[in-house]
Design a protein around this motif. Sequence first.
Motif, PDB file in Angstrom:
ATOM      1  N   GLY A 112      -1.034  14.986 -12.208  1.00  0.00           N
ATOM      2  CA  GLY A 112      -0.109  15.494 -11.196  1.00  0.00           C
ATOM      3  C   GLY A 112       0.470  14.391 -10.333  1.00  0.00           C
ATOM      4  N   SER A 113       0.834  14.737  -9.120  1.00  0.00           N
ATOM      5  CA  SER A 113       1.481  13.795  -8.201  1.00  0.00           C
ATOM      6  C   SER A 113       0.443  12.913  -7.512  1.00  0.00           C
ATOM      7  N   ARG A 114       0.842  11.694  -7.165  1.00  0.00           N
ATOM      8  CA  ARG A 114      -0.067  10.681  -6.620  1.00  0.00           C
ATOM      9  C   ARG A 114      -0.293  10.901  -5.126  1.00  0.00           C
ATOM     10  N   MET A 115      -1.512  11.218  -4.759  1.00  0.00           N
ATOM     11  CA  MET A 115      -1.809  11.546  -3.361  1.00  0.00           C
ATOM     12  C   MET A 115      -1.559  10.367  -2.425  1.00  0.00           C
ATOM     13  N   GLN A 116      -1.773   9.133  -2.898  1.00  0.00           N
ATOM     14  CA  GLN A 116      -1.615   7.966  -2.031  1.00  0.00           C
ATOM     15  C   GLN A 116      -0.166   7.754  -1.600  1.00  0.00           C
ATOM     16  N   ARG A 163       6.348  11.753  -0.794  1.00  0.00           N
ATOM     17  CA  ARG A 163       7.287  10.912  -1.549  1.00  0.00           C
ATOM     18  C   ARG A 163       6.963  10.992  -3.037  1.00  0.00           C
ATOM     19  N   ALA A 164       5.691  11.145  -3.370  1.00  0.00           N
ATOM     20  CA  ALA A 164       5.310  11.309  -4.777  1.00  0.00           C
ATOM     21  C   ALA A 164       5.715  12.691  -5.278  1.00  0.00           C
ATOM     22  N   LEU A 165       5.465  13.718  -4.469  1.00  0.00           N
ATOM     23  CA  LEU A 165       5.792  15.079  -4.905  1.00  0.00           C
ATOM     24  C   LEU A 165       7.282  15.234  -5.167  1.00  0.00           C
ATOM     25  N   LEU A 166       8.104  14.531  -4.375  1.00  0.00           N
ATOM     26  CA  LEU A 166       9.558  14.620  -4.560  1.00  0.00           C
ATOM     27  C   LEU A 166       9.999  14.117  -5.931  1.00  0.00           C
ATOM     28  N   GLU A 212      -4.855  -2.276  -4.163  1.00  0.00           N
ATOM     29  CA  GLU A 212      -6.011  -2.724  -4.942  1.00  0.00           C
ATOM     30  C   GLU A 212      -6.373  -1.705  -6.024  1.00  0.00           C
ATOM     31  N   SER A 213      -6.224  -0.418  -5.739  1.00  0.00           N
ATOM     32  CA  SER A 213      -6.473   0.617  -6.751  1.00  0.00           C
ATOM     33  C   SER A 213      -5.519   0.442  -7.916  1.00  0.00           C
ATOM     34  N   ARG A 214      -4.269   0.141  -7.618  1.00  0.00           N
ATOM     35  CA  ARG A 214      -3.285  -0.088  -8.677  1.00  0.00           C
ATOM     36  C   ARG A 214      -3.651  -1.327  -9.486  1.00  0.00           C
ATOM     37  N   ASP A 268       0.803  -1.224   0.000  1.00  0.00           N
ATOM     38  CA  ASP A 268       0.000   0.000   0.000  1.00  0.00           C
ATOM     39  C   ASP A 268       0.836   1.274   0.000  1.00  0.00           C
ATOM     40  N   GLY A 269       2.076   1.174  -0.501  1.00  0.00           N
ATOM     41  CA  GLY A 269       2.885   2.367  -0.714  1.00  0.00           C
ATOM     42  C   GLY A 269       3.548   2.905   0.546  1.00  0.00           C
ATOM     43  N   PRO A 270       4.316   3.985   0.383  1.00  0.00           N
ATOM     44  CA  PRO A 270       5.108   4.516   1.510  1.00  0.00           C
ATOM     45  C   PRO A 270       4.253   5.041   2.659  1.00  0.00           C
ATOM     46  N   LEU A 271       3.004   5.391   2.406  1.00  0.00           N
ATOM     47  CA  LEU A 271       2.128   5.891   3.477  1.00  0.00           C
ATOM     48  C   LEU A 271       1.266   4.795   4.078  1.00  0.00           C
ATOM     49  N   GLY A 272       1.335   3.588   3.499  1.00  0.00           N
ATOM     50  CA  GLY A 272       0.426   2.534   3.940  1.00  0.00           C
ATOM     51  C   GLY A 272      -1.023   2.914   3.713  1.00  0.00           C
ATOM     52  N   TRP A 273      -1.295   3.550   2.578  1.00  0.00           N
ATOM     53  CA  TRP A 273      -2.628   4.078   2.261  1.00  0.00           C
ATOM     54  C   TRP A 273      -3.592   2.901   2.037  1.00  0.00           C
TER      55      TRP A 273
END
Length: 457
Positions: free
Chosen positions: A120-124, A128-131, A49-51, A39-44
């Motif tokens: 734009g950048s991925r909120m999930q 880390r996405a904005l970087l 599953e969205s991916r 679930d990514g670096p934030l554990g979103w």
Amino acid sequence: MAERLSARQAIAALTGATPAGAPVAFTELPAPNDTAAPDGPLGWPGYDESRARAARRTGEDESVVCGTARVGATEAVLISFEFGFLGGSLGERTGDRLEAVYTLARERRLPVVSLIATGGSRMQEGMRALLQLQRVARQSALTRAAGLPQIAVVRDPTTGGGWATLGAGADVVLALPGAQIGFAGSRVRPPDADPYAYTAEAQLTAGHIDAVVRPEALRDTVDHWLTLLTGGPGGGAVTAVDPPAALGHTEPPATGWDAVSLARDPERPRAEAYLDAYFTSREAVNGDRCGGVDPGTLCGFGVHDGRTVAYAAQCGTATLPAGYRTAARLIRLADRLGLPVLTLVDTPGAANDAEAERAGAGAAIADLFAAVATARVPVTSLLIGEGGSGGALALAAPGNTWATQDSYFSVIAPEPATAILKRPPEETRTTAAQLKLRPQDLLSLGVIRGIVPPAGS
């Protein structure tokens, strides 16, 4: 709303397509190793599953498809965004792929073509996405420093950091008709925002993109641009181009006022005529990337005697700050790509109204002086009409400026010179003679290198 192409449909639009619709001869870059946490670096919650749903829907495993292909005669690196995969958003895996493909471009000395459609950048993935925007900006800058051209094709929609890096940061920016373009996406704009301001057509008017290109013309247009921008000597010496032949009056003006009158003749050949006679084909760059366009300054790249030449040409009107900034942008791009420059000088002077001052006339002229002075590639200039003071001199090459017989160059035009000297208006012709502004005067003073003859002489 513009037609939305998938990532591979966009690639096929450039390279051609097989009967099944797949891109022709596209070699995809293998994806870097995936070490992402669940679930990514934030554990979103639900991110994996969205991916997975996005992958099932699009057939892609990330928001970009990267690889190499031939566009016409030129091999290029292609970056194509898949908007159907989480809105074409940039995450860490996207950054990994972009860094890898930019590195490949530099290793193989290939131009980069980005087919952009992103929200734009991925909120999930949070910050880390904005970087990833910093990673992309660095890779683009390294590629620019390596002297490799970058072309962006902006699809619908292109917003956020993808526009502010890959899109607006490219050397040449093309857009599909009706594409939504802007830093602010549609869901985060002020409620009273003018929707037209976020269209490809509005961005063209404001000088932020170079052209709006119909989908059926995209392949030929990008092919032509790649041919032009990769037309340098490949590491060899860049030689200056010869000035164009004269198209107008062929006899020396008898008096200073005669020279002024010939230069101001409305029937005299202007920049468009000279460019059409000099180049077999050309493409224009548009705008200063600061919100301004000067219709009286033409800039771009063309083919002359089989080689690419950059050009910046004044059209006989007072030059706006946007014109000077566009010319400076053009010269710096030519310098990076190792392409010679031709400038056509023809202006009564810089625009001097209040709007021009608010737009930074002085700073824009200073920037063009600096671009010409520091260019490592040779610049050839031809004075084809009026040479009004510093507003004309900014576009003239030191030591390699030529003139036609129907032109003049002066520290100031005769009329204001007469007024400054507190002379009556009837002495304007005398003042013109004293200014030594005729082409033959300029030659004897060492201001110009020579007077060009007409074609065939």
